[in-house]
Each structure stands twice: as structure tokens, then as C-alpha cells.
Design a protein around this motif. Structure first.
Motif, PDB file in Angstrom:
ATOM      1  N   ASP A  91     -87.064 -11.902  54.822  1.00 42.68           N
ATOM      2  CA  ASP A  91     -88.198 -11.684  53.928  1.00 42.68           C
ATOM      3  C   ASP A  91     -87.726 -11.344  52.521  1.00 42.68           C
ATOM      4  N   SER A  92     -86.662 -10.517  52.430  1.00 38.69           N
ATOM      5  CA  SER A  92     -86.130 -10.180  51.108  1.00 38.69           C
ATOM      6  C   SER A  92     -85.621 -11.438  50.432  1.00 38.69           C
ATOM      7  N   ALA A  93     -84.927 -12.262  51.206  1.00 35.87           N
ATOM      8  CA  ALA A  93     -84.405 -13.517  50.656  1.00 35.87           C
ATOM      9  C   ALA A  93     -85.563 -14.399  50.192  1.00 35.87           C
ATOM     10  N   ALA A  94     -86.636 -14.434  51.018  1.00 34.82           N
ATOM     11  CA  ALA A  94     -87.789 -15.262  50.665  1.00 34.82           C
ATOM     12  C   ALA A  94     -88.466 -14.720  49.408  1.00 34.82           C
ATOM     13  N   ARG A  95     -88.549 -13.374  49.326  1.00 38.13           N
ATOM     14  CA  ARG A  95     -89.178 -12.775  48.148  1.00 38.13           C
ATOM     15  C   ARG A  95     -88.362 -13.069  46.897  1.00 38.13           C
ATOM     16  N   ALA A  96     -87.035 -12.941  47.015  1.00 40.34           N
ATOM     17  CA  ALA A  96     -86.151 -13.211  45.877  1.00 40.34           C
ATOM     18  C   ALA A  96     -86.311 -14.661  45.432  1.00 40.34           C
ATOM     19  N   GLU A  97     -86.398 -15.549  46.414  1.00 38.50           N
ATOM     20  CA  GLU A  97     -86.563 -16.974  46.121  1.00 38.50           C
ATOM     21  C   GLU A  97     -87.896 -17.220  45.416  1.00 38.50           C
ATOM     22  N   ALA A  98     -88.960 -16.558  45.902  1.00 40.38           N
ATOM     23  CA  ALA A  98     -90.281 -16.723  45.297  1.00 40.38           C
ATOM     24  C   ALA A  98     -90.267 -16.205  43.858  1.00 40.38           C
ATOM     25  N   ARG A  99     -89.561 -15.075  43.657  1.00 35.18           N
ATOM     26  CA  ARG A  99     -89.496 -14.492  42.319  1.00 35.18           C
ATOM     27  C   ARG A  99     -88.753 -15.448  41.385  1.00 35.18           C
ATOM     28  N   ARG A 100     -87.625 -15.985  41.896  1.00 32.42           N
ATOM     29  CA  ARG A 100     -86.823 -16.911  41.098  1.00 32.42           C
ATOM     30  C   ARG A 100     -87.678 -18.120  40.691  1.00 32.42           C
ATOM     31  N   ARG A 101     -88.440 -18.621  41.661  1.00 32.03           N
ATOM     32  CA  ARG A 101     -89.256 -19.799  41.402  1.00 32.03           C
ATOM     33  C   ARG A 101     -90.365 -19.477  40.387  1.00 32.03           C
TER      34      ARG A 101
END
Ligand code: ZN
Lengths: 184, 184
Positions: free
Chosen positions: A86-96
Motif C-alpha cells: 500500500d505504501s508503494a502504491a501510495r508513493a506511486e500514486a503521489r509520483r503520478r
């Protein structure tokens, strides 16, 4: 007593009773059926023998196939992995999201720059056109005015400048709009 | 088959989009059932544990999309079966390569105690059953002889499960006899 059955008869007897014996062993019979099986067992050695076999295999299977379970350590590992993903997904969403914002900002700046270029071009072209028009129109009037009312000549100059700007602005806006639609 | 009022608490959390709480309720309720179903399909506890973890990760990710179109349990067991089937497909070529290792894994799962070389363990006999029989028997005993849970996990009607169990155990008795006859 077992030999009171011929082999064929014996198989038939098994076919008739085996399932009920198994159900009895699994405690899967109602009270009436349970009573029926128990009274039959009391009188039938063939079924008692079969029951012993069924019981043996049942016990062996129950031993060999325990009620397996996972523990809290499993839950902890799982929840940690979920957290990580989830943290990885959140980081990815933030990056995007940041990328999208940056792309949006660039597009906006590009838009502004283009609008500015169009307006300036339009204004210059408008002013040039207006001054050319007015110049031709008023050349004679201006010369005449300078000659006849010498003290007011300066006012006349300001008047001409103001009207050039006004007309130039109007024409410039029209040209800018036309340039903008042409550029789309 | 599945009780429509089952998991009402989880459904309520899902309607409220409280996925974290729904998952917290669901994990202890289904963890061991998913694990046992995986063991019955994969015949390998370590792999079954990995698959169980994968299944719950999938469930966590898919939970917002679960619309209650089927019972939650049906959905969870379907995800488990798919995960096990794709694991089996992945593993198949490997199995034929190291058969010895695979057999010993199976034997250690199904027969915890050391057997005399003369007698064949019930675990080894199980391996001689057709896959459907073997799986039903394995799950039934691991689920503490619950017909309902076995039927629910496998997505089979209760009657089918009972019939398979009867035939499987009958076949095991025959195999035991054949085995005794061949060793004596
Ligand atoms: Zn009988």
C-alpha cells in the motif's frame, strides 16, 4: 456366521448397508436411522466386520490429516506485506499526481506564452494599421490645423495619438482573436 | 448452499467502504479454511502457506470491487482455487523432474509417524485414489469431518461430497486389502 452369505449376496449386503454404516460413523444420521443401524449391527457380523474396517480407515485418515491452521505470525507477515504494498502504491500514486501536475503547469505556461504572443502581435499589427489609416485620413486636417491654430497644435497631436491607440487596440483585439482561432 | 446471512458484519463494512475493518474481520474467519483448501489441492504445506498469503493479498486488493454478487465465502474459495490451479500449472513440469522430493513431501504431510516398510501408510494409499476422491477426503478430515465446510470450500453440492467420500473410503478399504494380500 460370516459364511451365511455367498460372495454375490455379501456384495449386495454391503451395497445396501455400507453407506449407512459410514454415515453412522460420521454421526450423520437422524435418531430413527441411528437406531435402525445399531439394531442391525447387533444382529449382523458382516456389517460389524465392515464397520471395523471403516473405523480403522477413519481413524488412520483423521490421524494423517490433522486440522491444520496458520498462526498469528502468518497474519503479521501478511499485514506487513499489505502495508508495504500500500505504501508503494501510495508513493506511486503521489509520483503520478505530481507528474500530472507538472505536465499541467507546463501546458498552462505554454498556453499563456502563446496568448501573449498573439496579443502582442495583434496589438502591433492593429496599431500599425490604425496609424496608417488615421495618418492618411488626417494628414490634411492636421497640416491645416497646425497652420491655422498654432497654439492648439500640441493638443491635436495628443488627440491623434489617443485615437490611434483606441482604433489600434480594437483592430488588434480582432486580429488577436483571428490569430488564436487560426492557431488552434 | 452458503448461508445468506453469513458475514453480514463484513458486508456492512463493505457497504460503508471500510475495507480495512472488513479485512480485519475476514482474515481470521477464512485464513485456515483457505489454507486447508490450498493444502488439499497442492499437497504441500509450505506452498499452501505462500498461496494463502497471495490469496489474501488478492482479496485485499479486490475488496473494493466486490459487489456482493455472490456469497463472500464463494468468492474467497474461487480466488483460492484459481490461485492453486495456476500454481499447479506452474509446478507441473518441475514435479516430473524431482519426483522423489515431491513424494517425500507428500508422505511427510499425510503420514507423520514412521511406518514399517511392510505396511503402507494411509497417506500413500490416498495418493493412489483418483484426484477428486483424494481431495475430498483430505479436506473433509482437515475440516474436522464437516460435510458443510468441505462442500462450501470445494463449491460442490453436499450430496456430491457425501457420495465422493463414501466411494473414496470404500476404495481405501479395498486398497488396504489388496496391499495386505500382496505383502502376505
Ligand atoms: Zn449387515
Amino acid at each position: 456366521m460370516n459364511d451365511r452369505f455367498e460372495p454375490a449376496e455379501r456384495n449386495e449386503h454391503h451395497a445396501a448397508w455400507d453407506e449407512r454404516l459410514q454415515d453412522w460413523l460420521d454421526a450423520d444420521l437422524d435418531a430413527a436411522q441411528t437406531a435402525l443401524v445399531e439394531s442391525h449391527l447387533a444382529a449382523c457380523p458382516v456389517c460389524r466386520e465392515r464397520l471395523a474396517e471403516l473405523r480403522e480407515i477413519d481413524a488412520a485418515l483423521a490421524d494423517a490429516l490433522p486440522r491444520l491452521a496458520l498462526d498469528e505470525a502468518f497474519d503479521r507477515r501478511l499485514l506487513a506485506q499489505i502495508h508495504e504494498q500500500d505504501s508503494a502504491a501510495r508513493a506511486e500514486a503521489r509520483r503520478r499526481a505530481e507528474e500530472e501536475f507538472a505536465a499541467g503547469a507546463t501546458a498552462l505556461a505554454r498556453g499563456w506564452r502563446r496568448s501573449l504572443v498573439l496579443v502582442v502581435t495583434g496589438a502591433i499589427a492593429g496599431a500599425a494599421l490604425a496609424s496608417a489609416l488615421l495618418g492618411q485620413l488626417e494628414a490634411s486636417i492636421l497640416t491645416e490645423a497646425l497652420l491655422t491654430h498654432a497654439p492648439g497644435a500640441l493638443d491635436q497631436g495628443w488627440y491623434q495619438l489617443a485615437s490611434t491607440m483606441l482604433l489600434g487596440g480594437g483592430i488588434g483585439a480582432m486580429i488577436a482573436r483571428w490569430l488564436a482561432t487560426a492557431a488552434e | 448452499m452458503p448461508d445468506p446471512t453469513a458475514d453480514a458484519d463484513i458486508h456492512e463494512r463493505l457497504r460503508g467502504r471500510d475495507y480495512r475493518e472488513a479485512f480485519t474481520l475476514l482474515l481470521p474467519r477464512y485464513r485456515d479454511k483457505v489454507f486447508r483448501l490450498s493444502v488439499s489441492m497442492l499437497r504441500d504445506q509450505a506452498r499452501a502457506e505462500d498461496i494463502t498469503q497471495e490469496v489474501f493479498l488478492r482479496i485485499w486488493r479486490a475488496l473494493p470491487g466486490f459487489q456482493g454478487q455472490s456469497a463472500l465465502s464463494t468468492w474467497i474459495y474461487a480466488i483460492t482455487k484459481n490461485a492453486c490451479l495456476s500454481e499447479l500449472r506452474k509446478r507441473r513440469p518441475q514435479v516430473s523432474l524431482d519426483d522423489d522430493e515431491y513424494d517425500s513431501e507428500v508422505a511427510s504431510l499425510a503420514a507423520p509417524e514412521v511406518d514399517d516398510s511392510a505396511t503402507v501408510s494411509v497417506g500413500q494409499l490416498l495418493e493412489r485414489l483418483p484426484e477428486r476422491y483424494r481431495q475430498v477426503v483430505t479436506l473433509f478430515y482437515m475440516e474436522d469431518k464437516s460435510y458443510d465446510q468441505t462442500a462450501a470450500s470445494l463449491g460442490l453440492p453436499l450430496g456430491t461430497v457425501k457420495a465422493l467420500l463414501h466411494r473414496a473410503r470404500k476404495r481405501l478399504i479395498e486398497l488396504t486389502r489388496e496391499d495386505a494380500a500382496s505383502t502376505s
